[in-house]
Motif scaffolding. Sequence first.
Motif, PDB file in Angstrom:
ATOM      1  N   VAL A  44     -43.420 -36.909 -21.331  1.00  0.00           N
ATOM      2  CA  VAL A  44     -44.406 -37.570 -20.493  1.00  0.00           C
ATOM      3  C   VAL A  44     -45.122 -38.656 -21.273  1.00  0.00           C
ATOM      4  N   LEU A  45     -44.955 -39.901 -20.836  1.00  0.00           N
ATOM      5  CA  LEU A  45     -45.673 -41.009 -21.457  1.00  0.00           C
ATOM      6  C   LEU A  45     -46.643 -41.659 -20.488  1.00  0.00           C
ATOM      7  N   SER A  46     -46.424 -41.448 -19.161  1.00  0.00           N
ATOM      8  CA  SER A  46     -47.267 -42.173 -18.217  1.00  0.00           C
ATOM      9  C   SER A  46     -47.581 -41.366 -16.972  1.00  0.00           C
ATOM     10  N   LEU A  47     -47.906 -40.093 -17.142  1.00  0.00           N
ATOM     11  CA  LEU A  47     -48.215 -39.267 -15.991  1.00  0.00           C
ATOM     12  C   LEU A  47     -49.452 -39.762 -15.251  1.00  0.00           C
ATOM     13  N   MET A  48     -50.392 -40.306 -16.010  1.00  0.00           N
ATOM     14  CA  MET A  48     -51.603 -40.780 -15.371  1.00  0.00           C
ATOM     15  C   MET A  48     -51.297 -41.849 -14.344  1.00  0.00           C
ATOM     16  N   VAL A  49     -50.362 -42.735 -14.697  1.00  0.00           N
ATOM     17  CA  VAL A  49     -50.013 -43.814 -13.779  1.00  0.00           C
ATOM     18  C   VAL A  49     -49.280 -43.278 -12.571  1.00  0.00           C
ATOM     19  N   ILE A  50     -48.393 -42.288 -12.797  1.00  0.00           N
ATOM     20  CA  ILE A  50     -47.504 -41.854 -11.728  1.00  0.00           C
ATOM     21  C   ILE A  50     -48.177 -40.881 -10.775  1.00  0.00           C
TER      22      ILE A  50
ATOM     23  N   ASP B 253     -49.188 -42.284  -1.564  1.00  0.00           N
ATOM     24  CA  ASP B 253     -50.576 -41.888  -1.768  1.00  0.00           C
ATOM     25  C   ASP B 253     -51.456 -42.670  -0.808  1.00  0.00           C
ATOM     26  N   THR B 254     -52.638 -42.133  -0.545  1.00  0.00           N
ATOM     27  CA  THR B 254     -53.649 -42.889   0.177  1.00  0.00           C
ATOM     28  C   THR B 254     -54.535 -43.582  -0.844  1.00  0.00           C
ATOM     29  N   ALA B 255     -54.561 -44.900  -0.810  1.00  0.00           N
ATOM     30  CA  ALA B 255     -55.391 -45.671  -1.734  1.00  0.00           C
ATOM     31  C   ALA B 255     -56.481 -46.374  -0.936  1.00  0.00           C
ATOM     32  N   TYR B 256     -57.604 -46.602  -1.564  1.00  0.00           N
ATOM     33  CA  TYR B 256     -58.662 -47.335  -0.863  1.00  0.00           C
ATOM     34  C   TYR B 256     -59.319 -48.340  -1.783  1.00  0.00           C
ATOM     35  N   TYR B 257     -59.721 -49.469  -1.170  1.00  0.00           N
ATOM     36  CA  TYR B 257     -60.219 -50.617  -1.906  1.00  0.00           C
ATOM     37  C   TYR B 257     -61.503 -51.125  -1.251  1.00  0.00           C
ATOM     38  N   LYS B 258     -62.552 -51.211  -2.026  1.00  0.00           N
ATOM     39  CA  LYS B 258     -63.827 -51.723  -1.549  1.00  0.00           C
ATOM     40  C   LYS B 258     -63.710 -53.211  -1.253  1.00  0.00           C
TER      41      LYS B 258
ATOM     42  N   ASP C 236     -21.098 -30.160  -4.036  1.00  0.00           N
ATOM     43  CA  ASP C 236     -22.082 -31.197  -4.310  1.00  0.00           C
ATOM     44  C   ASP C 236     -23.383 -30.549  -4.773  1.00  0.00           C
ATOM     45  N   VAL C 237     -24.086 -31.242  -5.655  1.00  0.00           N
ATOM     46  CA  VAL C 237     -25.410 -30.811  -6.107  1.00  0.00           C
ATOM     47  C   VAL C 237     -26.375 -31.941  -5.795  1.00  0.00           C
ATOM     48  N   THR C 238     -27.410 -31.639  -5.012  1.00  0.00           N
ATOM     49  CA  THR C 238     -28.401 -32.637  -4.619  1.00  0.00           C
ATOM     50  C   THR C 238     -29.762 -32.311  -5.229  1.00  0.00           C
ATOM     51  N   LYS C 239     -30.644 -33.292  -5.201  1.00  0.00           N
ATOM     52  CA  LYS C 239     -31.985 -33.119  -5.751  1.00  0.00           C
ATOM     53  C   LYS C 239     -32.728 -31.963  -5.081  1.00  0.00           C
ATOM     54  N   GLN C 240     -32.526 -31.801  -3.781  1.00  0.00           N
ATOM     55  CA  GLN C 240     -33.256 -30.779  -3.040  1.00  0.00           C
ATOM     56  C   GLN C 240     -32.943 -29.364  -3.529  1.00  0.00           C
ATOM     57  N   MET C 241     -31.795 -29.183  -4.172  1.00  0.00           N
ATOM     58  CA  MET C 241     -31.414 -27.845  -4.647  1.00  0.00           C
ATOM     59  C   MET C 241     -32.265 -27.389  -5.830  1.00  0.00           C
ATOM     60  N   PHE C 242     -33.093 -28.291  -6.387  1.00  0.00           N
ATOM     61  CA  PHE C 242     -33.938 -27.947  -7.531  1.00  0.00           C
ATOM     62  C   PHE C 242     -35.377 -27.640  -7.116  1.00  0.00           C
ATOM     63  N   ALA C 243     -35.601 -27.518  -5.817  1.00  0.00           N
ATOM     64  CA  ALA C 243     -36.969 -27.344  -5.312  1.00  0.00           C
ATOM     65  C   ALA C 243     -37.637 -26.079  -5.825  1.00  0.00           C
ATOM     66  N   GLN C 244     -36.853 -25.049  -6.158  1.00  0.00           N
ATOM     67  CA  GLN C 244     -37.443 -23.786  -6.619  1.00  0.00           C
ATOM     68  C   GLN C 244     -37.832 -23.833  -8.091  1.00  0.00           C
ATOM     69  N   VAL C 245     -37.370 -24.832  -8.843  1.00  0.00           N
ATOM     70  CA  VAL C 245     -37.652 -24.851 -10.282  1.00  0.00           C
ATOM     71  C   VAL C 245     -38.370 -26.129 -10.736  1.00  0.00           C
TER      72      VAL C 245
ATOM     73  N   ALA D 168     -43.015 -29.796  -6.601  1.00  0.00           N
ATOM     74  CA  ALA D 168     -42.740 -30.655  -5.446  1.00  0.00           C
ATOM     75  C   ALA D 168     -43.223 -32.078  -5.651  1.00  0.00           C
ATOM     76  N   ASP D 169     -44.397 -32.263  -6.248  1.00  0.00           N
ATOM     77  CA  ASP D 169     -44.938 -33.609  -6.447  1.00  0.00           C
ATOM     78  C   ASP D 169     -44.030 -34.434  -7.348  1.00  0.00           C
ATOM     79  N   PHE D 170     -43.503 -33.786  -8.381  1.00  0.00           N
ATOM     80  CA  PHE D 170     -42.584 -34.470  -9.293  1.00  0.00           C
ATOM     81  C   PHE D 170     -41.275 -34.771  -8.583  1.00  0.00           C
ATOM     82  N   LEU D 171     -40.742 -33.777  -7.898  1.00  0.00           N
ATOM     83  CA  LEU D 171     -39.425 -33.908  -7.271  1.00  0.00           C
ATOM     84  C   LEU D 171     -39.404 -35.026  -6.228  1.00  0.00           C
TER      85      LEU D 171
END
Length: 265
Positions: free
Chosen positions: A6-12, A85-90, A199-208, A211-214
């Motif tokens: 992890v180098l940029s979790l804050m940004v992501i 994401d929901t972003a808001y700007y003054k 076939d192996v898809t991204k959704q098959m990794f949902a248990q490990v 969710a936010d990362f996936l």
Amino acid sequence: MMKYVVLSLMVIFSASCGGNKNPNFLELEEEDIAAKELLQGIWLDDETESPLMRVEGDTIYYADSQSAPITFKVMRDTLYTYGNDTAYYKIDKQAEHIFWFHSITDNIIKLHKSEDPNDSLSFVRREVVIPTYTEVTKRDSVVTYNGTRYRAYVYINPTKIRVVKTTYSEDGISMDNVYYDNVMHICVYEGKKSLFASDVTKQMFAQVIPADFLSQAILSDTKFVKVDRNGFHYQAVLAIPESSVYSIAEIEVGFDGKLTITSTK
């Protein structure tokens, strides 16, 4: 426990500008229709004279052709955008040809409305997506276990499955960039006999994988590692596009043809 680089979790993963307001609270706010009407059109940066965004109806299109359109509302003195994401700007100043607002990084973005029809060319929608692979990639591993010879294949198949990742411009504006995911095809042969093919898809990794990362990751790679008494072992890499953030999961194909996915220890 999964290993992360992890180098940029804050940004992501950070919420925009102080966090998201309660959705129920936002639903009670009355939308400023007059302010939305003032925003219709193409807006240029005051300093560079470059097109930044085009507003049409309740949608904002950014000049960055890799960014997906997002919906918006104006409530009181705040612009809300609804992407991943929901972003808001003054809003600091708004008139028919002027729009100033505070970005997520607290920069004041100063825009003026375009009067040049040619500026619309900056918003011609193009399918600009950065894939990890541009063509099917095949990997063939020949291994021997207990005197029996096996072939373990991995096919990396690019797809048109869209993955949307929230990014932030240098000025602190939230944008949703679009990427293509991959589908892996794993097959194992003993001679000409197929022991496993799927076939192996991204959704098959949902248990490990969280969710936010996936949701913002792509299945970027899969490699054969070894064979032992439990079966054939692979490592799958799920990565946030254009970053150094990734997670590794283990895939095991048993001699009985059963596939198991676990997190790395």
